[in-house]
Design a protein around this motif. Structure first.
Motif, PDB file in Angstrom:
ATOM      1  N   UNK A  46       0.505  -1.131   0.114  1.00 13.14           N
ATOM      2  CA  UNK A  46       0.175   0.516   0.333  1.00 13.14           C
ATOM      3  C   UNK A  46       0.866   1.269   0.308  1.00 13.14           C
ATOM      4  N   UNK A  47       2.285   0.746   0.047  1.00 14.26           N
ATOM      5  CA  UNK A  47       2.950   2.013  -0.281  1.00 14.26           C
ATOM      6  C   UNK A  47       3.439   2.430   0.546  1.00 14.26           C
ATOM      7  N   UNK A  48       3.034   2.241   2.008  1.00 14.55           N
ATOM      8  CA  UNK A  48       3.807   2.721   3.613  1.00 14.55           C
ATOM      9  C   UNK A  48       5.060   1.338   3.584  1.00 14.55           C
ATOM     10  N   UNK A  49       5.350   1.962   4.729  1.00 11.13           N
ATOM     11  CA  UNK A  49       6.415   1.071   5.386  1.00 11.13           C
ATOM     12  C   UNK A  49       6.275   0.427   7.676  1.00 11.13           C
ATOM     13  N   UNK A  50       6.678   0.301   7.389  1.00 10.32           N
ATOM     14  CA  UNK A  50       6.853  -0.720   8.558  1.00 10.32           C
ATOM     15  C   UNK A  50       8.534  -0.973   9.272  1.00 10.32           C
ATOM     16  N   UNK A  51       8.520  -0.677   9.851  1.00  8.01           N
ATOM     17  CA  UNK A  51      10.505  -0.200  10.600  1.00  8.01           C
ATOM     18  C   UNK A  51      10.382  -1.029  11.471  1.00  8.01           C
ATOM     19  N   UNK A  52      11.203  -1.913  11.045  1.00 10.82           N
ATOM     20  CA  UNK A  52      11.647  -3.095  13.030  1.00 10.82           C
ATOM     21  C   UNK A  52      12.926  -2.811  13.374  1.00 10.82           C
ATOM     22  N   UNK A  53      12.805  -2.708  14.497  1.00 13.24           N
ATOM     23  CA  UNK A  53      14.664  -3.414  15.403  1.00 13.24           C
ATOM     24  C   UNK A  53      14.827  -4.821  15.136  1.00 13.24           C
ATOM     25  N   UNK A  54      16.028  -4.416  15.502  1.00 14.65           N
ATOM     26  CA  UNK A  54      16.505  -6.386  16.223  1.00 14.65           C
ATOM     27  C   UNK A  54      16.160  -6.148  16.699  1.00 14.65           C
ATOM     28  N   UNK A  55      15.845  -7.187  17.894  1.00 14.20           N
ATOM     29  CA  UNK A  55      15.878  -7.961  19.451  1.00 14.20           C
ATOM     30  C   UNK A  55      16.349  -8.845  19.732  1.00 14.20           C
ATOM     31  N   UNK A  56      16.416  -9.629  18.670  1.00 13.50           N
ATOM     32  CA  UNK A  56      17.983 -10.758  19.107  1.00 13.50           C
ATOM     33  C   UNK A  56      18.451 -11.554  17.951  1.00 13.50           C
ATOM     34  N   UNK A  57      19.159 -12.147  17.890  1.00 17.21           N
ATOM     35  CA  UNK A  57      19.380 -13.327  16.661  1.00 17.21           C
ATOM     36  C   UNK A  57      19.945 -14.622  17.833  1.00 17.21           C
ATOM     37  N   UNK A  58      19.594 -15.500  16.439  1.00 20.18           N
ATOM     38  CA  UNK A  58      19.819 -17.116  17.060  1.00 20.18           C
ATOM     39  C   UNK A  58      20.508 -18.161  16.192  1.00 20.18           C
ATOM     40  N   UNK A  59      20.707 -19.010  16.623  1.00 21.76           N
ATOM     41  CA  UNK A  59      21.651 -19.732  15.802  1.00 21.76           C
ATOM     42  C   UNK A  59      21.035 -21.297  16.024  1.00 21.76           C
ATOM     43  N   UNK A  60      20.426 -21.638  15.616  1.00 23.33           N
ATOM     44  CA  UNK A  60      19.969 -23.202  16.275  1.00 23.33           C
ATOM     45  C   UNK A  60      19.982 -24.153  15.096  1.00 23.33           C
ATOM     46  N   UNK A  61      20.463 -25.739  15.740  1.00 22.30           N
ATOM     47  CA  UNK A  61      20.156 -26.714  15.118  1.00 22.30           C
ATOM     48  C   UNK A  61      19.008 -26.831  14.054  1.00 22.30           C
TER      49      UNK A  61
END
Lengths: 123, 202
Positions: free
Chosen positions: B140-155
């Motif tokens: 629709x022409x808008x945007x959603x801005x997010x902020x990273x809260x965590x990064x996980x590397x899992x099997x």
């Protein structure tokens, strides 16, 4: 004193009668329009309005009650997404390059050997 | 009755009439309670959820990602589809998840590598750190801005399904790709980025 009292009473009575005569005269034609017009219109209008308004108010309460039932992700996939195709082709490419280089080196060596042998044999 | 008592009576009668009239104005008192639906004061949250609009692009400045986003569904075996392996790699939004900015975990996946074509669009996803920005461009022409809260590397064998797809009650984002050492023609692990909506722009 009595005269004045009596005359005052007489004046008061005539005043009362004079005020009541038009009132009595008015009562005969007015009852029909006066009673119907104001009584029906105002009584129905307010009765409809309040009854409909609350029904609208109940709708929002129904909507939120349904929402919590649904999961935010409607269908949960199984397992982890397979988002990594390892570049196995790159190993094959490396082998090809290595093989090509070895063949070129061998050809060059053979040519060098042949040329040198020809020179040694007599040319 | 003496004149003062008459005055008192008249005054009392007038006062009672006024009080009676004033009593008629007391019904407005229900209004405040009626406006209690103004529990919309919940909108006092820091960020409001956005309406539904499908993502068409994704930008992650910290790892120089700017890609188109396609829609993904499910394979017949119930696994999530992934973008095609091609030179013009792009990310994909899982269409059974909320759109970015809606309440719930919106899920976007991308390749870490695309075979002979080299690096995938999410090649450096594991480099993201807490607070890094992710911007989803919406249809629709808008945007959603997010902020990273965590990064996980899992099997991948222990993929945290509930953490990724479970209800969260607020607008969040999940970015998923593969990671860790290679195993056969794939990878052993999954890299999952968790992010929360920080702003919605018109």
């Amino acid at each position: 004193m009595r005269r004045t009292v009596l005359s005052a009473l007489a004046i008061a009575c005539t005043a009362v009668l004079a005020s009541t005569v038009p009132a009595v005269a008015d009562t005969s034609p007015t009852p029909v329009p006066a009673t119907e017009a104001p009584s029906t219109a105002p009584t129905q209008a307010p009765s409809d309005a309040p009854t409909e308004a609350p029904t609208e108010g109940t709708e929002p309460t129904v909507a939120p009650s349904k929402a919590p039932d649904a999961s935010e992700v409607s269908v949960v996939p199984s397992g982890a997404p397979d988002t990594g195709v390892a570049s196995t082709d790159s190993d094959g490419g490396g082998a090809l390059i290595g093989g090509g280089a070895a063949a070129a080196f061998a050809t060059a060596g053979a040519a060098f050997y042949v040329v040198r042998r020809r020179r040694a044999t007599g040319a | 009755m003496t004149p003062p008592s008459r005055r008192a009576f008249v005054t009392a009668a007038t006062a009672s009439l006024l009080v009676g009239c004033g009593g008629g104005s007391t019904p407005p008192s229900p209004e405040p309670s009626g406006s209690a639906p103004g529990e919309s004061g919940e909108s006092g949250r820091t960020v409001r959820a956005l309406g539904r609009s499908v993502p068409v692009g994704l930008r992650i400045p910290a790892i120089r990602v700017d890609t188109r986003v396609m829609r993904l569904g499910l394979d017949p075996d119930g696994a999530m589809q992934v973008p095609p392996v091609e030179a013009d790699d792009r990310a994909g939004w899982y269409r059974h998840s909320p759109t970015p900015g809606q309440v719930g975990p919106s899920v976007i996946v991308g390749h870490v590598t695309v075979g002979a074509y080299g690096d995938g669009v999410f090649r450096h996803l594991a480099r993201l750190r807490r607070g890094d920005a992710i911007v989803a461009r919406l249809e629709n022409g808008t945007s959603a801005r997010f902020a990273v809260s965590g990064v996980r590397t899992v099997a991948q064998a222990d993929f945290p399904t509930e953490d990724v797809y479970g209800d969260v009650g607020r607008p969040e984002l999940r970015l998923i790709t593969c990671g860790g050492p290679r195993s056969g023609d794939g990878y052993r692990d999954s890299v999952i980025v968790f992010a929360a909506l920080s702003a919605g722009s018109p």
